[in-house]
Design an enzyme around this catalytic site. Structure first.
Site, mmCIF file in Angstrom:
data_model
loop_
_atom_site.group_PDB
_atom_site.id
_atom_site.type_symbol
_atom_site.label_atom_id
_atom_site.label_comp_id
_atom_site.label_asym_id
_atom_site.label_seq_id
_atom_site.Cartn_x
_atom_site.Cartn_y
_atom_site.Cartn_z
ATOM 1 C CB SER A 104 2.458 19.116 -39.440
ATOM 2 O OG SER A 104 2.233 20.642 -40.560
ATOM 3 C CG ASP A 154 -0.574 26.113 -35.626
ATOM 4 O OD1 ASP A 154 -0.223 27.103 -36.982
ATOM 5 O OD2 ASP A 154 -0.813 25.340 -35.399
ATOM 6 C CG HIS A 185 2.522 24.391 -37.293
ATOM 7 N ND1 HIS A 185 1.013 24.345 -37.419
ATOM 8 C CD2 HIS A 185 3.374 23.468 -38.069
ATOM 9 C CE1 HIS A 185 1.111 23.318 -38.402
ATOM 10 N NE2 HIS A 185 2.176 22.893 -38.619
#
Length: 205
Positions: A104, A154, A185
């Site tokens: 991320s 996501d 995610h």
């Protein structure tokens, strides 16, 4: 050395060092289990992001969800690159066997370093990444091998966003492998297995 809080764990039986870059709210210990799961013999270098968002560590500022402070992205990418350069010297890291693993926000700062020509690593595992800069230089990436893992559901790092990043890398000559997981995610065991298999297939053991 640029003052990043960090952890360094020496290798057990490998030339490889994994540079672990956490997501929002993580810290220097957050991805250690992931690093060991992907390559149990590698050394681990894990710095904590220096930006706080409501108390949650990050590697750069954002203006809103999915909207990055690009001036800060560039400045922080330079700071992190300086830390990595110093760490290579301090810990006698074999730069040819340095692999970045980012999740991320960590994947985004790794992507920024790559696109800006600041990366000391030539291989990276980018988990749920996004395009970090709206405009980036046409840095040649012909010796880069990059693995991108996205989640089909996501809502943050969308399938299209990850593909756009992959295309930026490909346009610059990088070898890019993109895989899609049946997830959002969050990371899954499928991400770990795919990353481990990809890394094992690369040249440096």
């Amino acid at each position: 050395m640029n003052e990043f809080h960090h952890v360094f764990i020496p290798a057990r039986e490998s030339r490889r060092t994994l540079l672990l870059l956490h997501g929002t709210g993580g810290n220097e210990r957050d991805l250690l289990p992931l690093g060991h799961a992907i390559d149990e013999g590698a050394a681990l270098l894990s710095p904590r992001g220096q930006v706080l968002e409501n108390g949650a560590p990050r590697y750069f500022r954002r203006l809103a969800e999915g909207i990055f402070d690009e001036k800060d992205v560039i400045a922080r990418a330079h700071e992190l690159a300086e830390f990595i350069t110093a760490a290579i010297k301090r810990y006698l890291i074999d730069e040819t066997a340095l692999v970045a693993i980012g999740y991320s926000n960590g994947a985004n700062i790794a992507s920024a370093m790559i696109l800006l020509g600041l990366a000391r690593f030539r291989r990276a595992i980018l988990l749920r990444p996004m395009v970090p800069l709206s405009n980036s230089p046409m840095t040649l990436l012909r010796d880069f091998q990059l693995f991108l893992s996205r989640g089909r559901f996501d809502s943050i790092a969308s399938v299209e966003q990850v593909e756009a990043l992959a295309e930026l890398f490909r346009e610059r000559g990088a070898e890019v492998d993109v895989q899609t997981q049946e997830s959002g995610h969050e990371l899954t065991t499928a991400d770990v297995a795919a990353a481990r298999e990809w890394l094992a297939s690369t040249a440096i053991a």
